[in-house]
Design a protein around this motif. Structure first.
Motif, PDB file in Angstrom:
ATOM      1  N   ASP A  61     -25.136 117.373  97.564  1.00 18.58           N
ATOM      2  CA  ASP A  61     -24.346 116.275  97.012  1.00 18.58           C
ATOM      3  C   ASP A  61     -25.082 115.589  95.864  1.00 18.58           C
ATOM      4  N   ALA A  62     -26.400 115.447  96.002  1.00 18.72           N
ATOM      5  CA  ALA A  62     -27.189 114.826  94.933  1.00 18.72           C
ATOM      6  C   ALA A  62     -27.094 115.650  93.656  1.00 18.72           C
ATOM      7  N   VAL A  63     -27.166 116.965  93.794  1.00 18.18           N
ATOM      8  CA  VAL A  63     -27.050 117.842  92.633  1.00 18.18           C
ATOM      9  C   VAL A  63     -25.674 117.688  91.990  1.00 18.18           C
ATOM     10  N   ILE A  64     -24.635 117.699  92.807  1.00 16.65           N
ATOM     11  CA  ILE A  64     -23.264 117.592  92.291  1.00 16.65           C
ATOM     12  C   ILE A  64     -23.052 116.252  91.590  1.00 16.65           C
ATOM     13  N   GLU A  65     -23.578 115.178  92.181  1.00 12.45           N
ATOM     14  CA  GLU A  65     -23.428 113.861  91.582  1.00 12.45           C
ATOM     15  C   GLU A  65     -24.139 113.748  90.238  1.00 12.45           C
ATOM     16  N   SER A  66     -25.171 114.549  90.039  1.00  9.31           N
ATOM     17  CA  SER A  66     -25.917 114.487  88.780  1.00  9.31           C
ATOM     18  C   SER A  66     -25.268 115.315  87.672  1.00  9.31           C
ATOM     19  N   LEU A  67     -24.358 116.224  88.026  1.00 14.02           N
ATOM     20  CA  LEU A  67     -23.779 117.130  87.027  1.00 14.02           C
ATOM     21  C   LEU A  67     -23.081 116.412  85.873  1.00 14.02           C
ATOM     22  N   PRO A  68     -22.338 115.318  86.112  1.00 15.22           N
ATOM     23  CA  PRO A  68     -21.700 114.658  84.963  1.00 15.22           C
ATOM     24  C   PRO A  68     -22.690 114.158  83.922  1.00 15.22           C
ATOM     25  N   TYR A  69     -23.975 114.039  84.292  1.00 17.14           N
ATOM     26  CA  TYR A  69     -24.959 113.471  83.385  1.00 17.14           C
ATOM     27  C   TYR A  69     -25.918 114.513  82.825  1.00 17.14           C
ATOM     28  N   VAL A  70     -25.683 115.785  83.130  1.00 20.78           N
ATOM     29  CA  VAL A  70     -26.535 116.837  82.577  1.00 20.78           C
ATOM     30  C   VAL A  70     -26.254 116.939  81.085  1.00 20.78           C
ATOM     31  N   GLY A  71     -27.196 116.474  80.281  1.00 22.63           N
ATOM     32  CA  GLY A  71     -27.036 116.539  78.840  1.00 22.63           C
ATOM     33  C   GLY A  71     -26.009 115.578  78.289  1.00 22.63           C
ATOM     34  N   ALA A  72     -25.505 114.648  79.092  1.00 25.27           N
ATOM     35  CA  ALA A  72     -24.422 113.779  78.643  1.00 25.27           C
ATOM     36  C   ALA A  72     -24.830 112.883  77.489  1.00 25.27           C
ATOM     37  N   MET A  73     -26.135 112.573  77.416  1.00 24.82           N
ATOM     38  CA  MET A  73     -26.567 111.652  76.362  1.00 24.82           C
ATOM     39  C   MET A  73     -27.583 112.308  75.440  1.00 24.82           C
ATOM     40  N   ALA A  74     -27.568 113.635  75.381  1.00 27.72           N
ATOM     41  CA  ALA A  74     -28.456 114.347  74.464  1.00 27.72           C
ATOM     42  C   ALA A  74     -27.967 114.112  73.040  1.00 27.72           C
ATOM     43  N   VAL A  75     -28.752 113.415  72.247  1.00 22.71           N
ATOM     44  CA  VAL A  75     -28.343 113.077  70.895  1.00 22.71           C
ATOM     45  C   VAL A  75     -28.721 114.170  69.909  1.00 22.71           C
ATOM     46  N   SER A  76     -29.899 114.712  70.078  1.00 24.79           N
ATOM     47  CA  SER A  76     -30.348 115.739  69.144  1.00 24.79           C
ATOM     48  C   SER A  76     -31.476 116.520  69.757  1.00 24.79           C
ATOM     49  N   ASN A  77     -31.771 117.664  69.168  1.00 24.86           N
ATOM     50  CA  ASN A  77     -32.897 118.458  69.636  1.00 24.86           C
ATOM     51  C   ASN A  77     -34.220 117.740  69.396  1.00 24.86           C
ATOM     52  N   ILE A  78     -34.244 116.872  68.396  1.00 19.28           N
ATOM     53  CA  ILE A  78     -35.477 116.118  68.141  1.00 19.28           C
ATOM     54  C   ILE A  78     -35.795 115.223  69.325  1.00 19.28           C
ATOM     55  N   GLU A  79     -34.764 114.527  69.836  1.00 20.61           N
ATOM     56  CA  GLU A  79     -34.988 113.685  71.008  1.00 20.61           C
ATOM     57  C   GLU A  79     -35.321 114.534  72.217  1.00 20.61           C
ATOM     58  N   ALA A  80     -34.670 115.693  72.348  1.00 23.43           N
ATOM     59  CA  ALA A  80     -34.953 116.564  73.482  1.00 23.43           C
ATOM     60  C   ALA A  80     -36.396 117.026  73.448  1.00 23.43           C
ATOM     61  N   ARG A  81     -36.938 117.207  72.240  1.00 25.20           N
ATOM     62  CA  ARG A  81     -38.321 117.658  72.130  1.00 25.20           C
ATOM     63  C   ARG A  81     -39.307 116.557  72.516  1.00 25.20           C
ATOM     64  N   GLN A  82     -38.882 115.327  72.395  1.00 25.47           N
ATOM     65  CA  GLN A  82     -39.823 114.245  72.631  1.00 25.47           C
ATOM     66  C   GLN A  82     -40.302 114.209  74.070  1.00 25.47           C
ATOM     67  N   SER A  83     -39.423 114.485  74.991  1.00 28.56           N
ATOM     68  CA  SER A  83     -39.833 114.409  76.394  1.00 28.56           C
ATOM     69  C   SER A  83     -38.754 114.979  77.298  1.00 28.56           C
TER      70      SER A  83
END
Length: 520
Positions: A425-447
């Protein structure tokens, strides 16, 4: 077989509250009727913490952050103004968005993180080497960091014989991998039953299958959405933090991983299924005693150095105390009102760790007339050497010598159905937020670890890491109240000097033994 607790004398904790000031060797023992007033989480707000690309989702209304100024004070404040209230969002989302639409054509993966352990006696020394080669375990000043691996080799070779004895006593190796693999398979089945066709991977920090191996399999399977789930219920910079730091480094160096959407569930100690699963096991074990109401429940958690909490803001202690409170409230609903205490085990090295220590707590409980004790390994979801040897052998023997007549131990959760279903259930509840606020690859690279509570903890930890005491001290100077601490530092300095001579001259008994041959 029923355990007879026998008569308890006038100092029995069942009718009084025992407490002590911070740092005291006397354990805190509370009857259930008192502790409910100290609850941190209000109402029924059991929720999962989930990191989503640039922040950590936590119910800001219900969450509580340990202030760090007092071991008994908690402050109500939102973690971050950008945090998403996960439970509320999931509830509203579920009405409009089906699981199928969330998944679409994505390939879902779940990465379980754990410590790892030697599977055979031959694995013990290399496992210890991997452990002590971690800069978060042994911290060297910049000038001597080239000695990290030689020092890890020396310590692992020195400790291996004693460690082998411990592993030999539990069957010749740690069962952690087999249990974790079983948990992964049961989690996969549960997810499929809930209409989430995910693949589940296991990544260990210090032994096979290493996290790097799991990541390579994730890439081969072309996973597009990944949920990272450390199998540590409570977050600590020394456990989940170390594993996430490794993932952060791996992600930064790989283009495929940088672009892959992901989220992290840093801790899940408040989840209803986890709490109920533990309460089920505790209730079952209490029934093995003749007089269950007279049994003192001793929660034993893995310790961390005190400096991690007081100086780096590690939330481990606060989360652990809240977790215990939630468990006891669940037991109270079932009319189980036993006295209980929380202590910390597995300390190493000369530095001060979280107190009270489990061994000292057991001795003190015996002195106070406790006759029946039920040990609960609270920070462990799998059986391994710290439950099978340290608790079942060492602490049981200590308890019996201390006057405790009846001893019981709650098993680790393992593949307990309620627990596994709740992880799903924890995994399923987190699915709506997988990458939901990824703005750019630059931010993804930061951490990999997003901004928010977890990222903030790691940042604070890194900014002060030279000031923090590590479990194995090799360089910090200063007068202490403990001669043992000073002697330990002097001994480690001698080892450091010895290693410098060995490395610079190429001669010495370590080379003769073949310990440092690999360094050339």
């Amino acid at each position: 077989m029923m355990m007879n607790c026998g008569a308890m004398n006038a100092t029995t904790p069942s009718s009084a509250s025992w407490s002590a000031s911070h740092g005291s060797k006397i354990p805190m023992l509370l009857p259930r009727a008192i502790c409910s007033t100290h609850r941190m989480c209000c109402g029924s707000g059991v929720h999962v913490d989930a990191c989503v690309s640039t922040n950590v989702s936590r119910n800001a209304k219900d969450s509580m952050i340990w202030s760090g100024t007092s071991p008994s004070l908690y402050s109500k404040q939102p973690i971050n103004k950008f945090l998403l209230p996960l439970r509320a969002s999931v509830a509203s989302t579920s009405q409009d968005v089906t699981i199928a639409s969330l998944i679409g054509r994505e390939k879902i993966g779940v990465l379980l993180l754990n410590l790892g352990g030697p599977e055979t006696l031959e694995d013990v020394q290399p496992f210890l080497f991997n452990l002590f080669a971690d800069p978060d375990i042994i911290r060297l000043p910049r000038l001597f960091r080239f000695l990290q691996k030689p020092l890890a080799q020396f310590i692992s070779v020195t400790r291996a014989p004693k460690s082998k004895e411990g592993y030999a006593s539990i069957g010749g190796g740690s069962p952690l991998r087999h249990i974790t693999d079983a948990q992964a398979e049961e989690l996969r089945k549960s997810l499929w039953e809930k209409q989430v066709p995910a693949r589940v991977y296991v990544g260990m920090r210090y032994w096979h299958p290493f996290t790097e191996e799991a990541i390579q399999q994730i890439k081969r399977d072309r996973i597009t959405k990944l949920v990272v789930l450390p199998l540590y219920p409570q977050f600590s910079i020394s456990t989940s933090g170390s594993s996430l730091r490794l993932l952060e480094r791996i992600f930064r160096e790989d283009e495929y991983l940088v672009s892959m959407q992901h989220t992290v569930i840093p801790s899940w100690y408040q989840r209803e299924g986890y709490i109920k699963a533990l309460a089920n096991l505790i209730g079952k074990e209490l029934e093995t005693f003749d007089h269950p109401e007279q049994v003192v429940i001793c929660f034993s958690a893995h310790g961390v150095p005190l400096a991690y909490v007081e100086e780096a803001g590690d939330p481990y202690k606060a989360e652990m105390e809240e977790c215990i409170d939630l468990i006891m409230e669940e037991l109270e609903k079932r009319k189980i009102m036993n006295a209980y205490t929380l202590a910390y085990q597995s300390r190493v090295g000369p530095v001060e760790w979280l107190k009270p220590y489990t061994d000292e707590t057991i001795i003190e409980l015996g002195k106070r007339g406790v006759k029946c004790l039920l040990a609960v390994p609270i920070s462990f979801v799998s059986e391994h050497i710290e439950t099978l040897e340290e608790i079942d052998v060492e602490y049981k023997e200590l308890a019996l010598k201390s006057g405790i007549e009846k001893w019981g131990r709650v098993p680790a959760l393992g593949c307990e159905p309620t627990f596994i279903s709740d992880l799903a259930d924890a995994v399923i509840e987190s699915l709506p937020y997988v990458g939901a606020m990824a703005v750019s690859n630059i931010e993804a690279r930061q951490s990999l670890v997003p901004l928010g509570s977890v990222g903030g903890l790691l940042a604070v930890y890194d900014s002060r890491r030279r000031e923090l005491q590590s479990p194995v001290m090799v360089w910090e100077w200063g007068w202490t109240r403990s001669a043992e601490t000073w002697n330990g530092r002097a001994a480690m300095l001698a080892v450091l000097v010895l290693l410098v001579l060995e490395v610079t001259t190429g001669q010495g008994f370590l080379h003769q033994w073949g310990i440092l041959l690999f360094f050339h």
